[in-house]
Design a protein around this motif. Sequence first.
Motif, PDB file in Angstrom:
ATOM      1  N   ASN A 239       0.828  -1.205   0.000  1.00  0.00           N
ATOM      2  CA  ASN A 239       0.000   0.000   0.000  1.00  0.00           C
ATOM      3  C   ASN A 239       0.866   1.260   0.000  1.00  0.00           C
ATOM      4  OD1 ASN A 239      -2.647   1.201   0.150  1.00  0.00           O
ATOM      5  ND2 ASN A 239      -2.142   1.792   2.243  1.00  0.00           N
ATOM      6  N   ASP A 240       1.940   1.233   0.779  1.00  0.00           N
ATOM      7  CA  ASP A 240       2.855   2.377   0.814  1.00  0.00           C
ATOM      8  C   ASP A 240       3.447   2.619  -0.569  1.00  0.00           C
ATOM      9  OD1 ASP A 240       2.318   2.277   3.448  1.00  0.00           O
ATOM     10  OD2 ASP A 240       4.383   2.094   4.153  1.00  0.00           O
ATOM     11  N   LEU A 243       0.837   4.049  -2.952  1.00  0.00           N
ATOM     12  CA  LEU A 243       0.542   5.461  -2.711  1.00  0.00           C
ATOM     13  C   LEU A 243       1.737   6.354  -3.074  1.00  0.00           C
ATOM     14  CD1 LEU A 243      -1.399   5.276   0.674  1.00  0.00           C
ATOM     15  CD2 LEU A 243      -2.341   5.833  -1.555  1.00  0.00           C
ATOM     16  N   ALA A 244       2.940   5.860  -2.790  1.00  0.00           N
ATOM     17  CA  ALA A 244       4.123   6.680  -3.035  1.00  0.00           C
ATOM     18  C   ALA A 244       4.315   6.962  -4.518  1.00  0.00           C
ATOM     19  CB  ALA A 244       5.362   6.007  -2.462  1.00  0.00           C
ATOM     20  N   THR A 249      -2.480  -1.249  -6.977  1.00  0.00           N
ATOM     21  CA  THR A 249      -1.977  -2.207  -5.989  1.00  0.00           C
ATOM     22  C   THR A 249      -1.304  -3.407  -6.640  1.00  0.00           C
ATOM     23  OG1 THR A 249      -3.806  -1.521  -4.608  1.00  0.00           O
ATOM     24  CG2 THR A 249      -2.627  -3.474  -3.925  1.00  0.00           C
ATOM     25  N   VAL A 292      10.921   3.917   0.625  1.00  0.00           N
ATOM     26  CA  VAL A 292       9.551   3.681   1.083  1.00  0.00           C
ATOM     27  C   VAL A 292       9.466   2.367   1.855  1.00  0.00           C
ATOM     28  CG1 VAL A 292       7.210   3.194   0.296  1.00  0.00           C
ATOM     29  CG2 VAL A 292       8.505   5.039  -0.761  1.00  0.00           C
TER      30      VAL A 292
END
Lengths: 404, 381
Positions: A239-240, A243-244, A249, A292
């Motif tokens: 998820n990180d 989003l980054a 996904t 990340v």
Amino acid sequence: MAQAPIVGLEIGTSKVIALVGEMRDDGVVMITGVGERPSTGIRKGEINDLANATLCVQSVLALAEERSNVEVREVLLAVSGGHVQGLINHGTVPVIGGDGGIQADDVADALEVARAVNLPPEREVLHTISQYFYIDDDTRVTNPEGLSGAQLSVDMLAIHGVRNRLNNTVRAVRNVPVEVQDVAFSGLCSALSVLTAEQKRNGVVVIDLGGGKTDYVVYAEGVVAAAGVIGVGGDHVTNDVALAFNIPTAQAEVLKRESGTVGASAGGADVVLAPEGSFAGRSVSLKDLNTVMHARVDELLTMIRRRVAQEDLMHHVGAGVVLTGGSARTSGIVGMAEGLFEMPCRVGKPRNVDGLTAAVNGPEYATVSGLVQYGFKAARDQSPPLKGLLGRLFGGKPPRGGAS
Amino acid sequence: MMASTLCIIGVGGAGSRVASRAAPLLLGAAHVVAVNTDARELDLADTPVKVLIGATRTGGLGAGGAVATGRLAADDDLTTLRALVSEQTLVVVTAGLGGGTGSGAMPAILRAAHDAGALTLAVVTLPFQFEGPKRQAAAEEALRAVRESADAVVVMANDRLVEEVGETGMKAACERVDAVLGRSLAALCNLIAEPGYIKLDFADLQQMIRQSGGTCAMAYAEASGEDRAEAAAQALLDSTLLERGRLVAQAKALLVGIMGGPDLAVREVGVIMDAIRSKAGAECRTSMGTYIGDDAGGSVQVVLLATETRGDATKPVDKDEGRTTAKAGRRGTRARQTELQGQLVLQPSGRGRFRNVEPTIFDGEDFDIPTYVRRGITIGS
């Protein structure tokens, strides 16, 4: 007569896995069938869509039946989730044995008192594991029988979770319909599967890095001394990443697995993600990807280290850290854990079972193969109802429970 | 180069009133718009632009507390709303949640602004306790929708605000709440929208919101005359609104904005920053910005945002103690201070796939939000 096969089932956040195990005549557990599917309806190790989860469990069990040629009527179920916690409960009884010193009855009484953990009504105890005995509050002993004293106390580690949330997992199985023989905390199952008796004696931290949650179990002097769950897992890393870099996904998952590392970054080249469907494609810097992922895994392991330190167990851990679970495959994680815990670290794979082919011998099968082993140990110990046995199996009183 | 533009939109009755209060306090050019379904309420708004939405649906009589009506009204006039937010750099939308228009139309306006390429900041108030659980629930529901659509969200509870302004009369209290919100909003907008020699931009605010993940205290002070910098800094730090600087000392991050006229001296900025930094903890991240206006009437204004750990509730403000700042005006100068504060709950967005599951909270931090965001690590530099 040979024992009946045992089926272990883990409803994980990324995969649902069922293993069918049979006890060979030479006393070794043989895996005769495997069923697994990517999960649906699970987040952070808990059911959030019962209908889909049930369908998924159903197809996994069907697959396991087909491969093993065994009809699955009941299963052992691994449970976990961010709500599962460990708690030390102290039980004290007066010694009424008189001159003969502490008797077996006194020990049983103390254990019973310590087992009666006072929890909020919505919580249920999963396992109770006895720690040390104390005579008159100052002498610490492992086996008090025959010793003199006026008062006997015992510390009990109770692993507990929220009843409704545990029941949701059970419900997904009962809806299939298949009966649930017993439930066990997945962290303890993993520990049972990957550890040697020597590691437990020397003290070890087992970290099971799952898709949606991370279990940890700490052994000190052969006994489970602390356990818990953090509701952060491989899904969070994905998820990180998503989003980054503003990518879907599915792409983030592939990027994490194939190019991600939490170790020292190679840096340099970018990874180019090909366009797919509505995703237009983009290139991602390996350095940023490393940043990340490193931040997330560093935070998670630091948190566990802090919990272990809070329980004052760091100096009881002589055998280091064992990482297991699917996310233990993360590149660079072993070196990172060694740096953080300042002790040796390795990836733990299932041990003491035969028949697991190379394809299913990875760390992600630790929980479910530990579950099957646990089932046979319980059956061998000849205690008809399985429920309540877990305490004795996973540690218990060191002199007698050392076999586990 | 495209000039950066600011648009403030007040939605519904409460939102329009706050926007009206903020409008005259804005230093630079800004579009201030009131949007409502109720024609009479809209008439009362004191903003340059007024937009009646859903007129065909409600006949200009308001949404009657129905969120669905508010949402449909926004959909009816989506073209008009889109035109309002087109070519804006920053769109600030404010509303009182729990009613029909604010709760229903706000998410649609935020989405329209986002689609038009603007950064969006939502400033919302939650209903009074006495308005009942139904309205509270509606507000919570609306807040979720707002969080999904805005880049940054600031939440204030009406009860909290009234406690802080300390008025007991219904009308006076409400007016004062509107004024506090209006001033805070204007100060915040001035800070992030106006070019300054040391720029404080939206990214700073967004960063702070994500980092705090919890409540955030905000105080505002202004002073004029001799020693105005000392007086303003003193007013902020002595203020019980920041618990006499305790909140500054505990904050993980501070955001300071200093505004003044052309006569604002470098020394004065230094004085204010030194005073604040001397109170702050060693690990506190401080961001600052200045704005020099054409004419600030000889006053210096300071706005301070301080993060608080979630659950670290501040005590209600004691009005009398708040006035001890008078000592800052010693030596008979004309120094005067006013201070205003709203208790802000800053809601981070960006939970991604964990949007609809129970959050994993440890030590007041939401672990579902990416670690790099909470640790303030920049990606893609």
